[in-house]
Design a protein around this motif. Sequence first.
Motif, PDB file in Angstrom:
ATOM      1  N   PRO A  63      46.829 -31.142  26.565  1.00  0.00           N
ATOM      2  CA  PRO A  63      46.415 -30.854  27.939  1.00  0.00           C
ATOM      3  C   PRO A  63      46.584 -29.387  28.321  1.00  0.00           C
ATOM      4  CG  PRO A  63      48.471 -32.101  27.903  1.00  0.00           C
ATOM      5  CD  PRO A  63      47.938 -32.116  26.505  1.00  0.00           C
ATOM      6  N   TRP A  64      47.423 -28.659  27.601  1.00  0.00           N
ATOM      7  CA  TRP A  64      47.617 -27.242  27.895  1.00  0.00           C
ATOM      8  C   TRP A  64      46.486 -26.385  27.352  1.00  0.00           C
ATOM      9  CZ3 TRP A  64      47.766 -25.319  23.001  1.00  0.00           C
ATOM     10  CH2 TRP A  64      48.248 -26.163  21.999  1.00  0.00           C
ATOM     11  N   LEU A  65      45.591 -26.984  26.586  1.00  0.00           N
ATOM     12  CA  LEU A  65      44.454 -26.268  26.025  1.00  0.00           C
ATOM     13  C   LEU A  65      43.284 -26.412  26.986  1.00  0.00           C
ATOM     14  CD1 LEU A  65      43.652 -24.652  23.511  1.00  0.00           C
ATOM     15  CD2 LEU A  65      42.938 -26.794  22.445  1.00  0.00           C
ATOM     16  N   THR A  66      42.987 -25.354  27.721  1.00  0.00           N
ATOM     17  CA  THR A  66      42.034 -25.441  28.835  1.00  0.00           C
ATOM     18  C   THR A  66      40.599 -25.126  28.437  1.00  0.00           C
ATOM     19  OG1 THR A  66      42.537 -23.145  29.443  1.00  0.00           O
ATOM     20  CG2 THR A  66      43.810 -24.891  30.525  1.00  0.00           C
ATOM     21  N   LEU A  67      40.294 -25.141  27.161  1.00  0.00           N
ATOM     22  CA  LEU A  67      38.933 -24.881  26.715  1.00  0.00           C
ATOM     23  C   LEU A  67      37.992 -26.007  27.142  1.00  0.00           C
ATOM     24  CD1 LEU A  67      39.718 -23.713  23.076  1.00  0.00           C
ATOM     25  CD2 LEU A  67      38.805 -22.278  24.894  1.00  0.00           C
ATOM     26  N   PRO A  68      36.725 -25.697  27.422  1.00  0.00           N
ATOM     27  CA  PRO A  68      35.756 -26.773  27.679  1.00  0.00           C
ATOM     28  C   PRO A  68      35.646 -27.679  26.457  1.00  0.00           C
ATOM     29  CG  PRO A  68      34.855 -24.626  28.304  1.00  0.00           C
ATOM     30  CD  PRO A  68      36.126 -24.355  27.558  1.00  0.00           C
ATOM     31  N   SER A  69      35.730 -28.983  26.674  1.00  0.00           N
ATOM     32  CA  SER A  69      35.642 -29.919  25.547  1.00  0.00           C
ATOM     33  C   SER A  69      35.095 -31.261  26.012  1.00  0.00           C
ATOM     34  CB  SER A  69      37.017 -30.113  24.889  1.00  0.00           C
ATOM     35  OG  SER A  69      37.896 -30.824  25.731  1.00  0.00           O
ATOM     36  N   LEU A  70      34.560 -32.022  25.050  1.00  0.00           N
ATOM     37  CA  LEU A  70      34.000 -33.345  25.318  1.00  0.00           C
ATOM     38  C   LEU A  70      34.420 -34.301  24.212  1.00  0.00           C
ATOM     39  CD1 LEU A  70      30.295 -32.506  26.291  1.00  0.00           C
ATOM     40  CD2 LEU A  70      32.175 -33.048  27.843  1.00  0.00           C
ATOM     41  N   ASP A  71      34.463 -35.582  24.558  1.00  0.00           N
ATOM     42  CA  ASP A  71      34.751 -36.617  23.575  1.00  0.00           C
ATOM     43  C   ASP A  71      33.512 -36.835  22.699  1.00  0.00           C
ATOM     44  OD1 ASP A  71      34.582 -39.722  22.870  1.00  0.00           O
ATOM     45  OD2 ASP A  71      36.693 -39.138  22.995  1.00  0.00           O
ATOM     46  N   LEU A  72      33.658 -36.594  21.399  1.00  0.00           N
ATOM     47  CA  LEU A  72      32.505 -36.666  20.501  1.00  0.00           C
ATOM     48  C   LEU A  72      31.925 -38.066  20.424  1.00  0.00           C
ATOM     49  CD1 LEU A  72      30.614 -35.439  18.399  1.00  0.00           C
ATOM     50  CD2 LEU A  72      32.392 -35.847  16.674  1.00  0.00           C
ATOM     51  N   SER A  73      32.767 -39.088  20.382  1.00  0.00           N
ATOM     52  CA  SER A  73      32.249 -40.451  20.250  1.00  0.00           C
ATOM     53  C   SER A  73      31.417 -40.845  21.454  1.00  0.00           C
ATOM     54  CB  SER A  73      33.405 -41.434  20.051  1.00  0.00           C
ATOM     55  OG  SER A  73      34.278 -41.428  21.173  1.00  0.00           O
ATOM     56  N   ALA A  74      31.826 -40.408  22.651  1.00  0.00           N
ATOM     57  CA  ALA A  74      31.058 -40.731  23.859  1.00  0.00           C
ATOM     58  C   ALA A  74      29.698 -40.037  23.839  1.00  0.00           C
ATOM     59  CB  ALA A  74      31.842 -40.323  25.104  1.00  0.00           C
ATOM     60  N   VAL A  75      29.660 -38.803  23.364  1.00  0.00           N
ATOM     61  CA  VAL A  75      28.385 -38.088  23.272  1.00  0.00           C
ATOM     62  C   VAL A  75      27.490 -38.729  22.212  1.00  0.00           C
ATOM     63  CG1 VAL A  75      27.285 -35.870  22.783  1.00  0.00           C
ATOM     64  CG2 VAL A  75      29.446 -35.931  24.037  1.00  0.00           C
ATOM     65  N   SER A  76      28.071 -39.056  21.058  1.00  0.00           N
ATOM     66  CA  SER A  76      27.292 -39.615  19.949  1.00  0.00           C
ATOM     67  C   SER A  76      26.735 -40.995  20.274  1.00  0.00           C
ATOM     68  CB  SER A  76      28.157 -39.691  18.692  1.00  0.00           C
ATOM     69  OG  SER A  76      28.595 -38.412  18.310  1.00  0.00           O
ATOM     70  N   ALA A  77      27.356 -41.719  21.207  1.00  0.00           N
ATOM     71  CA  ALA A  77      26.882 -43.057  21.575  1.00  0.00           C
ATOM     72  C   ALA A  77      25.574 -43.019  22.363  1.00  0.00           C
ATOM     73  CB  ALA A  77      27.959 -43.778  22.386  1.00  0.00           C
ATOM     74  N   LEU A  78      25.217 -41.855  22.894  1.00  0.00           N
ATOM     75  CA  LEU A  78      23.981 -41.724  23.659  1.00  0.00           C
ATOM     76  C   LEU A  78      22.785 -41.590  22.717  1.00  0.00           C
ATOM     77  CD1 LEU A  78      25.258 -39.074  26.241  1.00  0.00           C
ATOM     78  CD2 LEU A  78      25.060 -41.540  26.617  1.00  0.00           C
ATOM     79  N   SER A  79      21.601 -41.806  23.245  1.00  0.00           N
ATOM     80  CA  SER A  79      20.397 -41.558  22.461  1.00  0.00           C
ATOM     81  C   SER A  79      20.290 -40.060  22.169  1.00  0.00           C
ATOM     82  CB  SER A  79      19.158 -42.021  23.228  1.00  0.00           C
ATOM     83  OG  SER A  79      18.935 -41.192  24.361  1.00  0.00           O
ATOM     84  N   ASP A  80      19.499 -39.714  21.169  1.00  0.00           N
ATOM     85  CA  ASP A  80      19.352 -38.300  20.811  1.00  0.00           C
ATOM     86  C   ASP A  80      18.865 -37.478  21.998  1.00  0.00           C
ATOM     87  OD1 ASP A  80      20.188 -38.858  18.280  1.00  0.00           O
ATOM     88  OD2 ASP A  80      18.213 -38.687  17.331  1.00  0.00           O
ATOM     89  N   ARG A  81      17.934 -38.022  22.775  1.00  0.00           N
ATOM     90  CA  ARG A  81      17.400 -37.277  23.914  1.00  0.00           C
ATOM     91  C   ARG A  81      18.483 -37.047  24.968  1.00  0.00           C
ATOM     92  NH1 ARG A  81      13.356 -40.844  22.465  1.00  0.00           N
ATOM     93  NH2 ARG A  81      11.353 -39.890  21.865  1.00  0.00           N
ATOM     94  N   ARG A  82      19.288 -38.081  25.233  1.00  0.00           N
ATOM     95  CA  ARG A  82      20.348 -37.917  26.231  1.00  0.00           C
ATOM     96  C   ARG A  82      21.455 -37.001  25.714  1.00  0.00           C
ATOM     97  NH1 ARG A  82      21.489 -43.603  29.306  1.00  0.00           N
ATOM     98  NH2 ARG A  82      23.187 -42.351  30.209  1.00  0.00           N
ATOM     99  N   GLN A  83      21.699 -36.999  24.414  1.00  0.00           N
ATOM    100  CA  GLN A  83      22.661 -36.046  23.851  1.00  0.00           C
ATOM    101  C   GLN A  83      22.211 -34.615  24.140  1.00  0.00           C
ATOM    102  OE1 GLN A  83      23.471 -36.699  19.678  1.00  0.00           O
ATOM    103  NE2 GLN A  83      23.662 -38.920  19.965  1.00  0.00           N
ATOM    104  N   ARG A  84      20.957 -34.333  23.844  1.00  0.00           N
ATOM    105  CA  ARG A  84      20.455 -32.967  24.064  1.00  0.00           C
ATOM    106  C   ARG A  84      20.464 -32.617  25.546  1.00  0.00           C
ATOM    107  NH1 ARG A  84      16.914 -34.650  19.901  1.00  0.00           N
ATOM    108  NH2 ARG A  84      15.290 -35.207  21.418  1.00  0.00           N
ATOM    109  N   ASN A  85      20.099 -33.576  26.389  1.00  0.00           N
ATOM    110  CA  ASN A  85      20.113 -33.329  27.828  1.00  0.00           C
ATOM    111  C   ASN A  85      21.527 -33.039  28.318  1.00  0.00           C
ATOM    112  OD1 ASN A  85      18.789 -33.334  30.499  1.00  0.00           O
ATOM    113  ND2 ASN A  85      19.990 -35.188  30.862  1.00  0.00           N
ATOM    114  N   LEU A  86      22.500 -33.812  27.836  1.00  0.00           N
ATOM    115  CA  LEU A  86      23.895 -33.599  28.219  1.00  0.00           C
ATOM    116  C   LEU A  86      24.382 -32.233  27.755  1.00  0.00           C
ATOM    117  CD1 LEU A  86      26.777 -34.333  29.063  1.00  0.00           C
ATOM    118  CD2 LEU A  86      26.988 -35.664  26.962  1.00  0.00           C
ATOM    119  N   LEU A  87      24.105 -31.892  26.504  1.00  0.00           N
ATOM    120  CA  LEU A  87      24.590 -30.625  25.968  1.00  0.00           C
ATOM    121  C   LEU A  87      23.931 -29.434  26.655  1.00  0.00           C
ATOM    122  CD1 LEU A  87      24.807 -31.556  22.193  1.00  0.00           C
ATOM    123  CD2 LEU A  87      26.707 -31.123  23.750  1.00  0.00           C
ATOM    124  N   ARG A  88      22.643 -29.554  26.963  1.00  0.00           N
ATOM    125  CA  ARG A  88      21.999 -28.458  27.701  1.00  0.00           C
ATOM    126  C   ARG A  88      22.679 -28.247  29.050  1.00  0.00           C
ATOM    127  NH1 ARG A  88      17.009 -31.153  26.119  1.00  0.00           N
ATOM    128  NH2 ARG A  88      16.030 -30.043  24.371  1.00  0.00           N
TER     129      ARG A  88
END
Length: 440
Positions: free
Chosen positions: A246-271
């Motif tokens: 929690p002391w690491l304040t870098l922007p980050s995301l849970d990979l499994s949650a992102v990977s569970a989306l469709s490819d189009r929604r992954q790209r939309n989220l990352l953009r």
Amino acid sequence: MTALELRLRQALQPWRTAPAWRIAFSGGLDSSVLLHLLADWARHEELPPLYAIHVHHGLQSAGDAWPAHCARVCEQLGIALEVVRVQVAPGASLEQAARSARYQAFCERLKPGEVLLSAQHRDDQAETLLFRLLRGAGVRGLAAMPASRSLGQGGLFRPLLDSSRAELREYAQSHGLAWIEDPSNADERFSRNFLRRQVMPLLAERWPQVTANIARSARHLGEAQQLLDELAAMDLAAAHGVSTCPWLTLPSLDLSAVSALSDRRQRNLLRHWLAPLTRLPDSDHWAGWCDLRDAATDAAPIWKLTDGELHRADGRLWWLSGEWLRPLDPLALACDSFSESVELPDNGHVHLQGELPQGRWHLRYRQGGESLLLPGRGRRDLKRLLNELRVPAFVRPRLPLLFAGDKLMAVANLSQSSEIQAGGVRLHWSPPIGAQGLSW
């Protein structure tokens, strides 16, 4: 009151309570009309204080006379003027470099809540959409220029987007305004000038309402982008998760949650997530995301983008930029106590809480082979301990380590280290701050 004046006043109503209105004043036709409209309005109604900003790029000799012209206009209208001289960084696109320097200057001068008013109009909007269409832009790019957006500590608003260039010219001529004609606007080597001078007139011969229709399409695409942003915000909330550091304040995301989306929604989220952090890649370079996402579990893939890198570690995606990408020099810092935080070159700050007993105490980074004595657990290999604690690999070379002579006594920020009796000392490290986003 003309239709132009009425539209301007209606557009600016939501901004009437701003602490100040600052006008981007180039001295050209568009900004001269905007400045005159605002000055005339201010003589009849109470408005936020008006200030003009002229950015001088120094790119052409003709431009040296422009600050004086802008000063005369502002003096006649009773509006304070600030002339800002900037250096344009060399690069492949002179237009883009000049724009970046200009908006950086605006960003630095906006105080909290203030609004920068810019004079782009409907024809500019149509040209922007067409220019981006020819470059293969997606929905976000084809939405062209937003009417408003945040800028620095304030906001940017374009109140003339529903007005045509012809209306502005008619207003300027009827009020006897004098304005600057930038010679570079006639240089058709610049793509926008070619579109404005050659393509748009040809289209208008066949479709007289071409600029209005294209600008309307930009509004439709803007609404579509807003819906995509709302979907991305929902996906982003679900993908934040919780980091084991929690002391690491870098922007980050849970990979499994992102990977569970469709490819189009992954790209939309990352953009959506990356847009404030870096310039985004074109469609041909999104293969880097797939390589990072699909790499083996024990791999440490990196997706390099314009303004930083996306790393994968501990089941999360991490955005690294700035100091995080600079190599560290070896650290050998003698210490007995720090009453205040001590800066580490390119590596944040470290703070030593408590008094150390007599000895040869110093801080350094990992060199390999270190081990740590844990109460009730014996001596543990530091590499294995960091694996158990799921500390991302890119963090480990940066962790400050406290030594007594050659013996490792504490590792910054790790709970196990806080249990170590080293004179009642706790070692706290504030890593480099994560990305703050682009200025424009």
